[in-house]
Design an enzyme around this catalytic site. Structure first.
Site, PDB file in Angstrom:
ATOM      1  NE  ARG A   1       6.720   2.532  -0.757  1.00 58.27           N
ATOM      2  CZ  ARG A   1       6.647   1.211  -0.503  1.00 58.27           C
ATOM      3  NH1 ARG A   1       6.540   0.353  -1.495  1.00 58.27           N
ATOM      4  NH2 ARG A   1       6.648   0.759   0.725  1.00 58.27           N
ATOM      5  NE  ARG A   2      10.393   1.915   0.847  1.00 66.16           N
ATOM      6  CZ  ARG A   2      10.379   0.839   0.085  1.00 66.16           C
ATOM      7  NH1 ARG A   2      10.683   0.908  -1.186  1.00 66.16           N
ATOM      8  NH2 ARG A   2      10.033  -0.296   0.600  1.00 66.16           N
TER       9      ARG A   2
ATOM     10  CG  HIS B   1      -0.979   3.647   5.897  1.00 68.33           C
ATOM     11  ND1 HIS B   1       0.161   3.667   5.142  1.00 68.33           N
ATOM     12  CD2 HIS B   1      -0.580   3.909   7.171  1.00 68.33           C
ATOM     13  CE1 HIS B   1       1.205   3.942   5.920  1.00 68.33           C
ATOM     14  NE2 HIS B   1       0.778   4.090   7.152  1.00 68.33           N
TER      15      HIS B   1
HETATM   16 FE1  HAS Z   1      -0.897  -5.765  -0.819  1.00 70.79          FE
HETATM   17  C1  HAS Z   1       1.964  -4.041  -1.741  1.00 70.79           C
HETATM   18  C2  HAS Z   1      -1.280  -6.875  -4.019  1.00 70.79           C
HETATM   19  C3  HAS Z   1      -3.590  -7.724   0.159  1.00 70.79           C
HETATM   20  C4  HAS Z   1      -0.151  -5.168   2.478  1.00 70.79           C
HETATM   21  N1  HAS Z   1       0.613  -4.773   0.187  1.00 70.79           N
HETATM   22  C5  HAS Z   1       1.683  -4.117  -0.387  1.00 70.79           C
HETATM   23  C6  HAS Z   1       2.502  -3.565   0.661  1.00 70.79           C
HETATM   24  C7  HAS Z   1       1.917  -3.923   1.853  1.00 70.79           C
HETATM   25  C8  HAS Z   1       0.724  -4.671   1.539  1.00 70.79           C
HETATM   26  C9  HAS Z   1       2.441  -3.605   3.234  1.00 70.79           C
HETATM   27  O1  HAS Z   1       0.406  -7.043  -6.565  1.00 70.79           O
HETATM   28  C10 HAS Z   1       3.754  -2.719   0.446  1.00 70.79           C
HETATM   29  C11 HAS Z   1       5.010  -3.478   0.554  1.00 70.79           C
HETATM   30  C12 HAS Z   1       6.202  -2.571   0.338  1.00 70.79           C
HETATM   31  O2  HAS Z   1       6.626  -1.935   1.304  1.00 70.79           O
HETATM   32  O3  HAS Z   1       6.646  -2.418  -0.810  1.00 70.79           O
HETATM   33  N2  HAS Z   1      -2.226  -7.017  -1.769  1.00 70.79           N
HETATM   34  C13 HAS Z   1      -2.202  -7.323  -3.081  1.00 70.79           C
HETATM   35  C14 HAS Z   1      -3.317  -8.223  -3.407  1.00 70.79           C
HETATM   36  C15 HAS Z   1      -3.990  -8.452  -2.216  1.00 70.79           C
HETATM   37  C16 HAS Z   1      -3.273  -7.701  -1.200  1.00 70.79           C
HETATM   38  C17 HAS Z   1      -3.672  -8.798  -4.741  1.00 70.79           C
HETATM   39  N3  HAS Z   1      -1.725  -6.308   0.964  1.00 70.79           N
HETATM   40  C18 HAS Z   1      -2.814  -7.132   1.141  1.00 70.79           C
HETATM   41  C19 HAS Z   1      -3.041  -7.328   2.548  1.00 70.79           C
HETATM   42  C20 HAS Z   1      -2.068  -6.607   3.210  1.00 70.79           C
HETATM   43  C21 HAS Z   1      -1.261  -5.978   2.192  1.00 70.79           C
HETATM   44  C22 HAS Z   1      -4.128  -8.181   3.135  1.00 70.79           C
HETATM   45  C23 HAS Z   1      -1.799  -6.436   4.659  1.00 70.79           C
HETATM   46  C24 HAS Z   1      -2.481  -6.930   5.642  1.00 70.79           C
HETATM   47  N4  HAS Z   1       0.111  -5.478  -2.521  1.00 70.79           N
HETATM   48  C25 HAS Z   1      -0.184  -6.059  -3.728  1.00 70.79           C
HETATM   49  C26 HAS Z   1       0.855  -5.708  -4.708  1.00 70.79           C
HETATM   50  C27 HAS Z   1       1.792  -4.919  -4.057  1.00 70.79           C
HETATM   51  C28 HAS Z   1       1.293  -4.785  -2.702  1.00 70.79           C
HETATM   52  C29 HAS Z   1       0.938  -6.117  -6.125  1.00 70.79           C
HETATM   53  C30 HAS Z   1       3.101  -4.353  -4.629  1.00 70.79           C
HETATM   54  C31 HAS Z   1       2.913  -3.035  -5.212  1.00 70.79           C
HETATM   55  C32 HAS Z   1       4.214  -2.422  -5.680  1.00 70.79           C
HETATM   56  O4  HAS Z   1       4.321  -2.137  -6.865  1.00 70.79           O
HETATM   57  O5  HAS Z   1       5.131  -2.214  -4.864  1.00 70.79           O
HETATM   58  C33 HAS Z   1      -5.216  -9.356  -2.095  1.00 70.79           C
HETATM   59  O6  HAS Z   1      -4.841 -10.494  -1.398  1.00 70.79           O
HETATM   60  C34 HAS Z   1      -6.415  -8.690  -1.542  1.00 70.79           C
HETATM   61  C35 HAS Z   1      -7.660  -9.589  -1.551  1.00 70.79           C
HETATM   62  C36 HAS Z   1      -8.766  -8.966  -0.749  1.00 70.79           C
HETATM   63  C37 HAS Z   1      -9.999  -8.722  -1.165  1.00 70.79           C
HETATM   64  C38 HAS Z   1     -10.997  -8.066  -0.243  1.00 70.79           C
HETATM   65  C39 HAS Z   1     -11.986  -9.036   0.386  1.00 70.79           C
HETATM   66  C40 HAS Z   1     -12.833  -8.317   1.397  1.00 70.79           C
HETATM   67  C41 HAS Z   1     -13.114  -8.754   2.636  1.00 70.79           C
HETATM   68  C42 HAS Z   1     -13.905  -7.882   3.560  1.00 70.79           C
HETATM   69  C43 HAS Z   1     -15.335  -8.272   3.577  1.00 70.79           C
HETATM   70  C44 HAS Z   1     -16.125  -7.275   4.334  1.00 70.79           C
HETATM   71  C45 HAS Z   1     -17.427  -7.336   4.471  1.00 70.79           C
HETATM   72  C46 HAS Z   1     -18.067  -6.251   5.207  1.00 70.79           C
HETATM   73  C47 HAS Z   1     -18.220  -8.439   3.940  1.00 70.79           C
HETATM   74  C48 HAS Z   1     -10.448  -9.075  -2.532  1.00 70.79           C
HETATM   75  C49 HAS Z   1     -12.656 -10.083   3.149  1.00 70.79           C
HETATM   76  C50 HAS Z   1     -19.511  -6.133   4.890  1.00 70.79           C
HETATM   77  C51 HAS Z   1     -19.818  -4.743   4.566  1.00 70.79           C
HETATM   78  C52 HAS Z   1     -21.105  -4.266   4.599  1.00 70.79           C
HETATM   79  C53 HAS Z   1     -21.385  -2.905   4.061  1.00 70.79           C
HETATM   80  C54 HAS Z   1     -22.233  -5.079   5.103  1.00 70.79           C
END
Ligand code: HAS
Ligand code: CU
Length: 720
Positions: free
Chosen positions: A458-459, A395
């Site tokens: 969950r679920r 979420h």
């Molecule tokens: Fe996830 C489960 C690992 C990204 C969505 N993920 C889910 C599920 C969903 C989902 C829907 O390894 C549930 C599926 C189900 O129904 O069972 N996820 C990751 C990892 C990343 C990640 C390593 N997930 C996402 C994204 C999603 C998403 C994107 C949707 C759009 N996820 C998992 C894992 C599960 C999981 C396990 C399974 C868990 C289980 O046991 O069931 C990475 O790719 C994330 C990398 C992102 C970053 C953040 C970078 C930040 C940025 C913002 C910059 C903002 C700035 C603002 C600069 C490292 C780009 C400036 C702020 C100021 C204050 C100036």
């Protein structure tokens, strides 16, 4: 100049001018195409929001779900409407718009036709999906977890939906290819480069779910085969499921890289960095599905390790993105004379709702992404897998970072495509919408993360293991907080829906002095380095991707094919087990049938006593009579529930073999030849005695709690 007229090679500075010379403006036919997509997306958002509200109110423990709808039915609807229908229609609409404005100002004829055909196919697919959802024959939750089985039409609809999205993707690919043929020497506009990379992710990823649906779920749900290989089906699903999340995220990145800098008066920070990060996303977002199956038995841990390694590689382009976004905001702020470590933040256009939506989306993605890295670590995954922590994670990622970005994008795209303006009053309302979303989600997702750490599943509709269960009782306040957050979110969804329809139909039209809402795409950096040609050698990238997929998947999948687990029969579990008008009741003694009682008959009155145990061993359900045959006459079944879930015992007199009973409603077997039943017994409750006058013949003893028969809780019994 459009480049078509000049045959001389372009100068360097011309090459760097990657933006069309015409003002960015959608033509009326493209505007209609785009808005039809966006409006469909927002209708799905509203319906999905209603489902979400009812679920979260149910979780409060005080407001049961009305209209005979089931919790799992709503959960399935919520997942499909939000995560598939809302996102896919929005993404295609947004991409068609950007392909048009950044490549010659309009869609060429073929891509436009394809886009409409794709749209229509997806709508037909949705109708096929919605009907079984409404009549309660598709409560399989979003992730299609076999052996839970839906009506075959549900899967047919999903297949059509995916095919429609492929046709929409083909529209994007043909627009791109046509433009490239005409302007070979020019650098592709960043928008179209990103759109092509995103659609490639979708194209390759959805092959996995297409194979699962076509070769496993459809034949099995039509009854052409009676078993399904669960492990293989989940592996195919997650081959699709993880890149799916990047298919949602990459369009949000398009807005963050290209729209956000324009709204703050800056430029794209680095064109090449943006392109490279999209290529890395294309390559690394697919061979990682096993990080959703870390707790799955039957997959060797070294394959899990390989895919977790690639998962950490796919984090890198997101970190590059975070760097570039931060840098473009800081650059724009400092250019305006604001200094200090964070002083430049003051230069950002906080009162512009188009920016606020993107900013809060980006900010939310920081904890969202960090949560993902936690989940990808095997040991930590063990702590939270299948808890509501996961729901909290997505979420933040999809339901805020992505959804809020899409909503903020619709706020300028819809009026632009409709030739209308955004007024100051509507902008204020948009700000209200953005902040209610952030507040509601902070409460809801915060509660989900926390209570997930305490083990809340969950679920799950509602769990209350009784007053003395301190652990489950400690979840209650968090569930209540989730309901409060969910209600605030629902209000935000309604406002967003209202704003979009206002912008489409009611907002003032453009005039000579007041132009329509702008299509805000930022210019490339001033000191732009040339974009190297190899960035666009798609064949190489796809070849590298195929190599990675083979390396990560051939091992585990060939083991599954060589050594398949015994297939599973369908379970239509939750239909019957949650109450509500469509739900069949557990067996009750019918009038005219003998009834069971906890009082043992006096010696000599009950005839032969047969002890029967109901229960489950290592997850295998059983009915276990002490003997499997008995002489005709008076027989008393002394039935106990030795298991840990409720069971009942139905007695049938029938010639049908015990494992061949026809299917009844709601996950039950048809009670052919029923003569009596011991109604549902709580685990470890008192023995129930039922005395029957049995004639010679073959009998079946079974537990007909929905789903239990298909899990094997039956036994043949003979009377001689
Ligand atoms: Fe996830 C489960 C690992 C990204 C969505 N993920 C889910 C599920 C969903 C989902 C829907 O390894 C549930 C599926 C189900 O129904 O069972 N996820 C990751 C990892 C990343 C990640 C390593 N997930 C996402 C994204 C999603 C998403 C994107 C949707 C759009 N996820 C998992 C894992 C599960 C999981 C396990 C399974 C868990 C289980 O046991 O069931 C990475 O790719 C994330 C990398 C992102 C970053 C953040 C970078 C930040 C940025 C913002 C910059 C903002 C700035 C603002 C600069 C490292 C780009 C400036 C702020 C100021 C204050 C100036
Ligand atoms: Cu994932």
């Amino acid at each position: 100049m459009t480049g078509m007229t000049s045959s001389q090679p372009l100068t360097r500075s011309e090459q760097l001018r990657r933006l069309p010379s015409r003002p960015m403006r959608l033509t009326p036919p493209d505007g209609r195409l785009v808005n039809v997509h966006i409006v469909t997306a927002f209708i799905a958002l509203l319906l999905g929001g209603i489902a979400g509200l009812l679920q979260s109110l149910e979780h409060s423990g005080r407001v049961p779900i009305p209209f005979g709808l089931g919790y799992y039915q709503l959960l399935t609807a919520h997942g499909i409407l939000m995560a598939l229908v809302f996102t896919t229609f929005f993404i295609l609409g947004f991409f068609h718009s950007g392909m048009a404005v950044s490549m010659d100002g309009e869609l060429y004829a073929l891509p436009r036709t394809l886009a409409w055909i794709g749209y229509a196919t997806m709508v037909v697919g949705c109708v096929f999906v919605i009907v079984p959802l409404l009549n309660g024959t598709a409560s399989v939750l979003y992730t299609f977890y076999a052996p839970m089985q839906a009506s075959p039409w549900f899967y047919v609809g999903l297949a059509l939906f995916v095919v429609g999205s492929w046709i929409g993707g083909a529209a994007i690919f043909t627009q791109y290819a046509t433009w490239r043929r005409m302007y070979g020497a020019r650098t592709t506009p960043l928008f179209s480069f990103m759109a092509v990379a995103t659609m490639l992710v979708w194209q390759v990823a959805s092959l996995g779910v297409a194979v699962e649906v076509l070769f496993q779920l459809i034949p099995w749900s039509f009854g052409w085969v009676d078993r399904v290989d669960v492990l293989l089906s989940r592996t195919l699903f997650w081959f699709f499921g993880h890149p799916l999340v990047y298919f949602w995220l990459m369009p949000a990145y398009v807005a963050w890289y290209l729209v956000m800098p324009k709204l703050i008066g800056g430029r794209v920070y680095s064109d090449n960095l943006a392109r490279l990060s999209f290529l890395l996303l294309l390559m690394f977002s697919i061979p990682v599905g096993l990080h959703h199956q870390l707790q799955e038995p039957g997959i060797a841990s070294h394959w899990k390790l390989v895919q977790v390694g690639i998962t950490l590689a796919v984090v890198i382009p997101s970190l590059m993105t975070a760097f570039a976004l931060w840098a473009s905001m800081e650059q724009a702020g400092r250019a305006r004379g604001y200094g200090g470590m964070f002083g430049w933040l003051r230069a950002l256009p906080w009162k512009d709702a188009r920016f606020a939506a993107l900013f809060w989306g980006m900010l939310t993605f920081i904890p969202g992404g960090a949560g993902g890295i936690i989940l990808a670590s095997f040991n930590l995954n063990q702590v939270v897998h299948n808890t509501i922590f996961i729901t909290g994670h997505f979420h933040l990622t999809v339901a805020t970072a992505v959804a809020l970005t899409f909503i903020g994008t619709a706020y300028w795209l819809v009026p632009h495509a409709a030739g209308r303006r955004i007024t100051a009053r509507v902008n204020k309302l948009m700000l209200v919408q953005v902040y209610t979303w952030v507040l509601g989600m902070a409460i809801m997702s915060g509660a989900m993360h926390t209570v997930g750490l305490f083990g809340a599943p969950r679920r799950t509709k509602w769990i209350d293991y009784g007053p003395k269960e301190d652990l489950a009782t400690s979840w209650v306040p968090y569930q209540f907080a989730m309901a409060i957050g969910g209600t605030i979110l629902f209000i935000s969804v309604v406002i967003a829906f209202g704003i979009v329809f206002h912008l489409l139909l009611r907002a003032p039209r453009e005039t000579a002095e007041h132009p329509r809402a702008e299509y805000p795409l930022a210019d490339p950096p001033v000191s732009g380095l040339e974009v190297p040609r190899w960035l666009e050698r798609w064949r190489w990238w796809v070849a590298a991707l195929v190599f990675l997929i083979v390396a990560a998947y051939v091992g585990p999948v060939s083991t599954m094919l060589r050594d398949p687990a015994p297939g599973a029969k369908p379970v239509k579990s939750y239909l019957g087990s949650e109450g509500g008008s469509k739900m069949p009741e557990a067996a009750k003694a019918s009038t005219g049938e003998p009834t069971a009682s906890t009082t043992a008959p006096l010696p000599g009155v009950g005839g032969t006593e047969v002890k029967v145990q109901l229960g489950e061993d290592d997850g295998k359900l059983f009915v276990r009579p002490a003997v499997d045959s008995v002489a005709a006459g008076k027989v008393t079944f002394a039935t106990t529930n030795a298991g840990s879930m409720p069971h009942e015992m139905v007695v049938l007199r029938t010639d049908i073999a015990a494992d061949k009973l026809p299917e009844g409603d709601g996950g039950k077997a048809k009670e052919v030849g029923r003569i009596a039943a011991v109604p549902q017994m709580a685990p470890k409750s008192a023995t129930q005695y039922i005395t029957l006058d049995l004639k010679p013949g073959t009998y079946v003893l079974l537990c007909n709690v929905p789903g239990h028969y298909s899990l094997g809780q039956y036994v043949a019994f003979t009377v001689t």
